[in-house]
Design an enzyme around this catalytic site. Sequence first.
Site, PDB file in Angstrom:
ATOM      1  N   ALA A 109       0.855  -1.188   0.000  1.00  0.00           N
ATOM      2  CA  ALA A 109       0.000   0.000   0.000  1.00  0.00           C
ATOM      3  C   ALA A 109       0.891   1.239   0.000  1.00  0.00           C
ATOM      4  O   ALA A 109       2.108   1.134   0.179  1.00  0.00           O
ATOM      5  CB  ALA A 109      -0.890   0.010   1.237  1.00  0.00           C
ATOM      6  N   LYS A 110       0.317   2.374  -0.208  1.00  0.00           N
ATOM      7  CA  LYS A 110       1.041   3.640  -0.041  1.00  0.00           C
ATOM      8  C   LYS A 110       0.008   4.736   0.097  1.00  0.00           C
ATOM      9  O   LYS A 110      -1.108   4.628  -0.415  1.00  0.00           O
ATOM     10  CB  LYS A 110       1.921   3.915  -1.274  1.00  0.00           C
ATOM     11  CG  LYS A 110       3.031   4.900  -1.002  1.00  0.00           C
ATOM     12  CD  LYS A 110       4.198   4.220  -0.342  1.00  0.00           C
ATOM     13  CE  LYS A 110       5.305   5.173   0.009  1.00  0.00           C
ATOM     14  NZ  LYS A 110       6.474   4.445   0.552  1.00  0.00           N
TER      15      LYS A 110
END
Length: 420
Positions: A109-110
């Site tokens: 994720a980011k």
Amino acid sequence: MTIGSKQKKSVWDMTKERLNSVMDTLHLSRGLKEYITEPRKVVEVSVTVKREKGDIDIFKGWRVQHNTNRGPAKGGIRYHPDANLDEIKALALLMTLKCAVTGIPFGGAKGGVAVDPATLSKNELENLTRRYTFEIINIIGPEKDIPAPDVGTNARVMAWIMDTYSIDKGYSVPGVVTGKPIALGGSQGREEATGRGVVYSLLSALKVHQIDTTDLAIAVQGFGNVGSNAARILYDLGFKIVAISDAGGAIHNKAGIDPHKAFKHTEEAGTVAGYKDADTMGRDGIFEVDCDVLIPAALENQIKKSNAGLIKAKFIAEGANAPTTLEADRILNDKGVFIIPDILCNAGGVTVSYFEWVQGNDAYFWSKRKVDLSLRDIMEKAFYEVYEVSKERKVDMRRAATILGVERVAEAVELRGIYP
Ligand code: NAD
């Protein structure tokens, strides 16, 4: 775009191109390739902040969950004026591969907010963080998606995220973020973990090439969390740091720089430029200095066609995410430079984030020694696994790491199946 002009490739385009060129050699079905490439969830939010003077400002923010087949989504949060959705998607994809390469049971994720944190007061930064957390509160959580620090964020910001999330739940949820202050359940060694992991990767690379490490000259681009910790750990191990750069300039001394002292100077002056025991130069001078090892630890796309040919280092240890463009990669590979790719080299941060999550779940905390030794074990194992693939399949380390990451994600997808 003017008709006929060549549009610059975004970091997302480049990341997909790299991934696809590897997946095309792996005999995966078209659907599986697409599944592994595209993010599972993309959330865009407006982060509204009331400024000290009473005005309101709205900043765009994102959280991207790329793949969750191997475990909860995991990835940092970036505050930077140039943050954008394409960049966040690319960084989320790299997180998926990074966790798979190191064998950590997380997906990728980011997150990010397009803001320059230096333009905010401390209160405004806290308010922005709490509001951003509130906007993404339904998709994060210790079993769902666990943010961590990245460019422009730190342990303080993680504490505000944890507090906001916990207030919403009605009880303390330390596991919602990693990279927390130690007093709130953070792990020993997390702050320096990415830099330390870069060092372990580099030591493995030097070992397989049977390089005598005494007197090796090292240049470090970016002197924030990753660059400054890598430089200080290497210096303490006896390596010579000959050049350091940051956004404000660069310093060079072929006899060596003490990064501890340079860091103190940076804390006072806001940049390494002007440090008295070295010559100050323009920040991009870092690519031209005589050195054996270059550690890019700033931002994406720093090593590009225009400067790749100037680089004298024989080893590049990618502390930053996606610091090397596709063209630069080709130039450096042709020159025989050994590149330890981002998804292997900078995995120390997510590895100790994983340790922090494990310690939080067990409510039992490890010594710094245990953290560092466990980090070394994971980084070395990952390095040698990637190195084996690179030898067996006769590919460079980036392709080898990508092959390993993709195969592990593909296996998880096949085993879990597609719902419904
Ligand atoms: P940071 O904000 O602490 O430091 C960034 C540094 O880069 C600063 O010194 C800044 O001045 C410098 N910089 C910015 N533009 C520059 C330029 N054009 N030339 C030279 N220096 C420049 O960020 P960080 O956490 O150290 O992250 C750096 C990189 O490492 C990013 O790519 C990030 O995604 C990656 N990364 C960070 C972590 C982590 O745990 N912090 C983990 C994995 C990867």
